[in-house]
Design an enzyme around this catalytic site. Sequence first.
Site, PDB file in Angstrom:
ATOM      1  N   GLU A   1      47.121 -33.111 -23.194  1.00 33.61           N
ATOM      2  CA  GLU A   1      48.144 -34.042 -23.689  1.00 33.61           C
ATOM      3  C   GLU A   1      49.075 -34.264 -22.504  1.00 33.61           C
ATOM      4  OE1 GLU A   1      51.212 -35.498 -24.711  1.00 33.61           O
ATOM      5  OE2 GLU A   1      51.751 -33.849 -26.063  1.00 33.61           O
ATOM      6  N   LEU A   2      48.892 -35.413 -21.848  1.00 34.28           N
ATOM      7  CA  LEU A   2      49.522 -35.607 -20.531  1.00 34.28           C
ATOM      8  C   LEU A   2      50.644 -36.641 -20.592  1.00 34.28           C
ATOM      9  CD1 LEU A   2      46.158 -35.493 -18.534  1.00 34.28           C
ATOM     10  CD2 LEU A   2      47.677 -33.607 -19.122  1.00 34.28           C
TER      11      LEU A   2
ATOM     12  N   GLY B   1      51.410 -31.355 -20.483  1.00 34.82           N
ATOM     13  CA  GLY B   1      52.223 -31.415 -19.268  1.00 34.82           C
ATOM     14  C   GLY B   1      51.899 -32.679 -18.496  1.00 34.82           C
ATOM     15  N   SER B   2      52.128 -32.619 -17.197  1.00 36.74           N
ATOM     16  CA  SER B   2      51.990 -33.842 -16.395  1.00 36.74           C
ATOM     17  C   SER B   2      50.517 -34.190 -16.165  1.00 36.74           C
ATOM     18  CB  SER B   2      52.673 -33.657 -15.041  1.00 36.74           C
ATOM     19  OG  SER B   2      51.912 -32.780 -14.249  1.00 36.74           O
TER      20      SER B   2
ATOM     21  N   TRP C   1      58.180 -27.453 -21.453  1.00 30.09           N
ATOM     22  CA  TRP C   1      59.550 -27.034 -21.751  1.00 30.09           C
ATOM     23  C   TRP C   1      60.269 -27.989 -22.706  1.00 30.09           C
ATOM     24  CZ3 TRP C   1      62.308 -31.181 -20.398  1.00 30.09           C
ATOM     25  CH2 TRP C   1      61.841 -31.975 -19.363  1.00 30.09           C
TER      26      TRP C   1
ATOM     27  N   GLU D   1      45.973 -33.496 -31.558  1.00 31.11           N
ATOM     28  CA  GLU D   1      46.724 -32.330 -32.051  1.00 31.11           C
ATOM     29  C   GLU D   1      47.348 -32.685 -33.389  1.00 31.11           C
ATOM     30  OE1 GLU D   1      49.282 -31.241 -28.600  1.00 31.11           O
ATOM     31  OE2 GLU D   1      47.858 -29.581 -28.448  1.00 31.11           O
TER      32      GLU D   1
ATOM     33  N   ALA E   1      56.246 -22.670 -20.664  1.00 26.44           N
ATOM     34  CA  ALA E   1      56.872 -23.187 -19.447  1.00 26.44           C
ATOM     35  C   ALA E   1      57.881 -22.165 -18.922  1.00 26.44           C
ATOM     36  CB  ALA E   1      57.580 -24.497 -19.752  1.00 26.44           C
TER      37      ALA E   1
HETATM   38  C1  SIN Z   1      55.564 -34.290 -26.170  1.00 30.97           C
HETATM   39  O1  SIN Z   1      56.471 -34.861 -25.600  1.00 30.97           O
HETATM   40  O2  SIN Z   1      54.673 -33.725 -25.540  1.00 30.97           O
HETATM   41  C2  SIN Z   1      55.450 -34.168 -27.666  1.00 30.97           C
HETATM   42  C3  SIN Z   1      56.317 -35.078 -28.398  1.00 30.97           C
HETATM   43  C4  SIN Z   1      56.139 -35.007 -29.887  1.00 30.97           C
HETATM   44  O3  SIN Z   1      55.435 -34.142 -30.433  1.00 30.97           O
HETATM   45  O4  SIN Z   1      56.722 -35.864 -30.529  1.00 30.97           O
END
Ligand code: SIN
Length: 485
Positions: free
Chosen positions: A256-257, A234-235, A157, A464, A183
């Site tokens: 991506e945690l 997420g977490s 989110w 990413e 989300a």
């Molecule tokens: C994230 O908080 O998952 C991504 C943050 C970003 O792309 O800068």
Amino acid sequence: MLKLQRADLFREAAYVGGEWSTGNGHTWVPVHNPATGAQLGRVPSLTRANVEEAIASANAAFAQYRQWTGKARGAVLLKWASLMLEHKNDLAQIMTAEQGKPLREAQGEIDYAVSFLEWFGEEAKRVYGDTIPAPRGNQRITVIRQPVGVCAAITPWNFPSGMVTRKVAPALAAGCTVVLKPAPQTPFSALALCVLAEEAGLPKGALSVVTGDAVEIGAALIESETVRKLSFTGSTAVGKKLMAACAGTVKKVSLELGGNAPFIVFDDANLDQAVQGAIASKFRNAGQTCVCANRFLVQAGIHDAFVERLTQAVREMRMGHGTEDGVTLGPLIDDAALRKVERLVADARSKGASVHAGGERHPAGPSFYAPTVLTDVTDTMSITQEEIFGPVVAVTRFTDEAEALTLANATRYGLAAYFYTSDLNRSIRVTEALDFGIVGVNEGAISTEVAPFGGVKESGFGKEGSRYGIDEYSERKYVCLGNVA
Ligand code: SIN
């Protein structure tokens, strides 16, 4: 009330196989504006059968879509990018209403989201293979790259559009098709993007957005043998469960945690730059990013000056509803987020931390927490062990480089780290010694589509953005041509 130029961008429906769907028509999930607590709208709670339908149409679309040239796939992504820019204000308004971030930040996020469509729209033409000198004279060895297949994307989110295109753009560029679960707090941005994706010419089924119960949808995606890849942001706790569950069908996974970013300020730092970087890193999205500075480690000689300057800057921040002029800081996403920040600050105070600014709720609305500066923070306090995800600066004083590095690396997370120094040798030494996937040296704003974003340790794996991002969505096939005469 949202005042959109294109009212049809706001959809209270899921998008399944290229059709707008209300599921069974009578089970809905409400979505609230975090700045006011008022209900903004609702989205359907899809059944497992609906999700399976989305997967089946992604699979049917994949058979055709994988045959498209990279150039044709890229053209759709670029068209989608230009439509997003054309409707940037509407998209930003939807985002601010469901997420709470100030309108200017939301507009910035639309640009960020567009940058992934543009980048991967170009990269679609560059999914290169290899030729390898063969060990035998009558053989020829090549490596070709092919799309992984149907992908599931689960997005958070905090960046309701940016994280969607950061996953969907490389997948589509590589020739995959996607079922996306946004989300539950912020589904409307993802749904608005689907309206524009359809207009850009994305074929039916290539992208579906499924809404509803996270556990039920997650299970349908993870247990499916058709879905060959999961990308999750997420977490760490949820990421671990998903990773374990993906073992059942041996899916390709990128995670991506959570993070616990150190922000180190050495005595020889440029103070202005360090304060500016601290604000950029800590207060973006009210402190709700995985790469937000979580632990400020400040050397004794610069400590007091840094705290004074930062406290002054924090007191000048304007907190309020994202649509009001001049607002620089919005609410937290919900009451649970607010209570977590309150718990962490209370724990730190009870163990000896001092409050220089904030330290309490803000009267702007139900989920607002005042920007806060704490000092005398130690590693026995929960605030240094957990991801704060709120606008709180927690400062620990250190004496030398070795101590700073020990403190910085004393975490199971490894996403982003920052440090400020004017010593060239130190900048190299410290960069190499930090156990993190991203390092900002004299820089607090590190996110860009051109660089690989991703962590190590319990912050996950997979990159990413950048030229590496598309690797997550393609497989390398080794071809050995034998008996060449
Ligand atoms: C994230 O908080 O998952 C991504 C943050 C970003 O792309 O800068």
